[in-house]
Scaffold this active site. Structure first.
Site, mmCIF file in Angstrom:
data_model
loop_
_atom_site.group_PDB
_atom_site.id
_atom_site.type_symbol
_atom_site.label_atom_id
_atom_site.label_comp_id
_atom_site.label_asym_id
_atom_site.label_seq_id
_atom_site.Cartn_x
_atom_site.Cartn_y
_atom_site.Cartn_z
ATOM 1 N N HIS A 56 -6.131 2.331 -5.340
ATOM 2 C CA HIS A 56 -5.753 2.545 -3.569
ATOM 3 C C HIS A 56 -7.255 3.327 -3.574
ATOM 4 C CE1 HIS A 56 -1.617 1.787 -5.366
ATOM 5 N NE2 HIS A 56 -1.461 1.238 -4.480
ATOM 6 N N ASP A 59 -6.330 7.041 -4.691
ATOM 7 C CA ASP A 59 -6.532 7.628 -5.683
ATOM 8 C C ASP A 59 -7.668 8.242 -5.677
ATOM 9 O OD1 ASP A 59 -3.868 6.282 -5.289
ATOM 10 O OD2 ASP A 59 -4.576 4.758 -6.784
ATOM 11 N N MET A 90 -10.482 -5.191 -9.028
ATOM 12 C CA MET A 90 -9.122 -5.271 -7.546
ATOM 13 C C MET A 90 -9.075 -3.839 -7.018
ATOM 14 S SD MET A 90 -6.303 -3.929 -7.300
ATOM 15 C CE MET A 90 -4.515 -4.282 -7.908
ATOM 16 N N GLU A 183 1.402 -9.154 -2.926
ATOM 17 C CA GLU A 183 2.124 -8.437 -3.786
ATOM 18 C C GLU A 183 3.831 -8.305 -3.206
ATOM 19 O OE1 GLU A 183 1.171 -4.784 -6.613
ATOM 20 O OE2 GLU A 183 3.463 -5.401 -6.476
ATOM 21 N N LYS A 185 8.193 -7.264 -3.052
ATOM 22 C CA LYS A 185 9.295 -6.843 -3.658
ATOM 23 C C LYS A 185 10.196 -6.066 -2.867
ATOM 24 C CE LYS A 185 9.687 -2.365 -5.204
ATOM 25 N NZ LYS A 185 8.791 -0.409 -6.041
ATOM 26 N N GLU A 219 5.138 -9.578 -9.578
ATOM 27 C CA GLU A 219 5.014 -8.046 -10.529
ATOM 28 C C GLU A 219 6.360 -8.354 -11.171
ATOM 29 O OE1 GLU A 219 3.950 -4.139 -9.455
ATOM 30 O OE2 GLU A 219 6.145 -3.531 -10.105
ATOM 31 N N HIS A 222 9.580 -6.488 -9.887
ATOM 32 C CA HIS A 222 9.176 -6.780 -8.568
ATOM 33 C C HIS A 222 10.887 -7.827 -8.296
ATOM 34 C CE1 HIS A 222 6.452 -4.096 -6.756
ATOM 35 N NE2 HIS A 222 6.595 -3.949 -7.489
ATOM 36 N N ASP A 247 0.578 -7.758 -12.127
ATOM 37 C CA ASP A 247 0.968 -7.261 -12.417
ATOM 38 C C ASP A 247 2.124 -6.435 -13.105
ATOM 39 O OD1 ASP A 247 -0.214 -5.743 -10.800
ATOM 40 O OD2 ASP A 247 1.234 -4.177 -9.031
ATOM 41 N N ASP A 257 13.688 1.000 -9.603
ATOM 42 C CA ASP A 257 12.421 0.705 -9.955
ATOM 43 C C ASP A 257 11.458 1.114 -10.820
ATOM 44 O OD1 ASP A 257 9.957 -0.999 -9.416
ATOM 45 O OD2 ASP A 257 8.938 0.718 -7.944
ATOM 46 N N ASP A 259 9.196 0.580 -13.648
ATOM 47 C CA ASP A 259 8.090 0.705 -13.691
ATOM 48 C C ASP A 259 7.662 1.057 -15.564
ATOM 49 O OD1 ASP A 259 6.713 0.168 -11.328
ATOM 50 O OD2 ASP A 259 6.652 1.850 -11.188
ATOM 51 N N ASP A 289 1.176 -2.211 -13.803
ATOM 52 C CA ASP A 289 0.845 -1.726 -12.899
ATOM 53 C C ASP A 289 2.612 -0.992 -13.674
ATOM 54 O OD1 ASP A 289 1.563 -0.407 -11.305
ATOM 55 O OD2 ASP A 289 2.388 -2.184 -9.917
HETATM 56 C C1 GCO Z 1 4.725 -0.293 -6.802
HETATM 57 C C2 GCO Z 1 4.238 -1.153 -6.549
HETATM 58 C C3 GCO Z 1 2.841 -0.960 -6.138
HETATM 59 C C4 GCO Z 1 1.528 -1.912 -6.000
HETATM 60 C C5 GCO Z 1 0.215 -0.752 -5.764
HETATM 61 C C6 GCO Z 1 -0.897 -1.953 -5.609
HETATM 62 O O1 GCO Z 1 6.650 -1.194 -6.546
HETATM 63 O O2 GCO Z 1 4.771 1.326 -6.315
HETATM 64 O O3 GCO Z 1 3.652 -2.434 -7.298
HETATM 65 O O4 GCO Z 1 2.417 0.268 -7.310
HETATM 66 O O5 GCO Z 1 1.326 -3.027 -7.220
HETATM 67 O O6 GCO Z 1 0.776 0.284 -4.733
HETATM 68 O O7 GCO Z 1 -0.974 -2.164 -4.016
HETATM 69 MN MN MN Z 2 2.660 -3.593 -8.696
HETATM 70 MN MN MN Z 3 6.091 -2.034 -8.992
#
Ligand code: GCO
Ligand code: MN
Ligand code: MN
Length: 389
Positions: A56, A59, A90, A183, A185, A219, A222, A247, A257, A259, A289
């Site tokens: 991002h 970041d 990306m 993306e 979610k 993802e 998600h 992702d 969430d 991850d 991700d």
């Molecule tokens: C989340 C998302 C993020 C995005 C990222 C890229 O759940 O926080 O997955 O990690 O993927 O902001 O756009």
């Molecule tokens: Mn993501």
């Molecule tokens: Mn995510």
């Protein structure tokens, strides 16, 4: 043949600066790992054998950085990419962290905030292009509501479309050659996020001014949060020619969430996902991700990153084994009953074909009697996965 599962550059394994650089903050506790710089993150990714790194805007460059600071950061980051043999496939915009986005970015009720979100994205697109990115991800983390009293959901769609159309033109005019990947979610951080699942974006894309530039970035976590079969979502995107990015991570159904490391929760889903991507010769980046457990130190973060890639490579090998397994393939062949005459009839409508089909002697009782040994097929799949086949 022994396989040490070294990351294969052809598979384009990438991580975000925010993934291996995650300091373990959660809603109930602060950081548990010290912050490491983008250059140190590149060194870590180089060491574990990743192909690339994504980011991002913030970041890499703090939101309040001046031009000189920005240029210094970009210079040292580019050197670190080179030193570690990494590319940046990306880039994306942080449209969720700052207080200004507390009620959304492109869908905010405030026209000035919407304009700021577009402006910030244009600058972030410049930054991504400077680092070589060709895919631009849009994750609308704050594009949603806690209560539908607060925002009109139809306006939200229109506002989002307007922003994307504007940014497509910007990319074209600047000759950045970006492909946009949306993306979805369903929730977190908002109570409800618009475009809740990948299918929402697949339906939205044809309404844009430049649909060819636009695809999706599904993802795992998600879609699992929404209780969906991720493999089917990815299949829909692939079939539509819209899988521009992916992702990869993992997630218990029905939980917050999480991850988690790729494949660490739902091994069977992960297997069918890898098999789908490999069978369809998906050629885009495979982006992890995810982040390490909160208990991990940076040595263990490296194990996390290696684990994501190793699991993918191992599942790819299992998929090859499944495809080559004689008994499995025999069952697949048996259940896919062929009838070229009937298939010709149903392939395309014509008055004649319709009449012939109406006259066809199709006996439902006989058809229902054909064996479907799916228990056997599924158990064989499990045995491939469990390593005894
Ligand atoms: C989340 C998302 C993020 C995005 C990222 C890229 O759940 O926080 O997955 O990690 O993927 O902001 O756009
Ligand atoms: Mn993501
Ligand atoms: Mn995510």
């Amino acid at each position: 043949m022994p396989n040490n599962y070294q990351p294969d550059p052809k598979l384009k394994f990438t991580f975000g600066l925010w993934t291996v650089g995650n300091v373990g903050r959660d809603p109930f506790g602060g950081p548990v790992r010290e912050t490491i710089s983008p250059v140190e993150i590149c060194d870590l990714l180089g060491e574990v054998g990743a192909y690339g790194v994504n980011f991002h805007d913030n970041d890499l460059v703090p939101i309040d950085a001046g031009q000189t600071q920005r240029d210094d950061i970009v210079r040292s980051f580019k050197r670190a990419l080179k030193d570690n043999g990494l590319v940046v496939p990306m880039a994306t915009t942080n449209l969720f962290g700052d207080a200004v986005f507390k009620d959304g970015a492109f869908t905010s009720n405030n026209a000035q905030i919407r304009a700021y979100a577009i402006q910030k994205t244009m600058r972030a697109m410049d930054l991504g292009a400077e680092c070589g990115a060709k895919i631009y991800v849009f994750w609308g983390g704050r594009e949603g509501v806690e209560s539908d009293a607060t925002k009109n959901p139809i306006d939200a769609i229109k506002r989002f479309r307007e922003a994307i159309n504007f940014l497509c033109e910007y990319s074209i005019e600047q000759k950045y050659g970006y492909k946009f990947a949306f993306e979805a979610k369903p929730n977190e951080p908002r109570g409800h996020i618009y475009f809740a699942v990948t299918g929402s974006y697949l339906a939205f894309i044809p309404t844009l001014d430049h649909p060819d530039m636009c695809g999706v970035n599904p993802e795992v976590a998600h879609e699992h949060m929404a209780g969906l079969n991720f493999v089917h979502q990815v299949a829909a995107a692939l079939e539509a020619g819209k899988l521009f990015h992916i992702d990869l991570n993992d997630q218990e159904f029905g939980r917050y969430d999480q991850d988690f490391r790729f494949g660490s929760v739902n091994l069977k889903h992960a297997f069918f996902l890898v098999k789908l991507l490999e069978d369809q010769r998906y050629n885009g980046p495979r982006h992890f991700d995810a982040h390490a457990f909160r208990q991990s130190d940076y040595a263990d973060v490296k194990e996390f990153a290696r684990g994501c890639m190793r699991t993918y490579m191992i599942l790819k090998e299992k998929a090859q084994r499944w495809n080559a397994d004689k008994e499995i393939q025999q069952i697949v062949k048996t259940v896919n009953v062929q009838d070229s005459a009937l298939s010709k009839l149903t392939a395309k409508y014509s008055k004649g074909n319709a009449q012939k089909l109406l006259d066809a002697p199709l006996d439902r009782i006989e058809l229902a009697a054909a064996p479907l040994p799916y228990e056997r097929l599924d158990q064989l799949t499990m045995e491939v996965l469990m390593g005894v086949r």
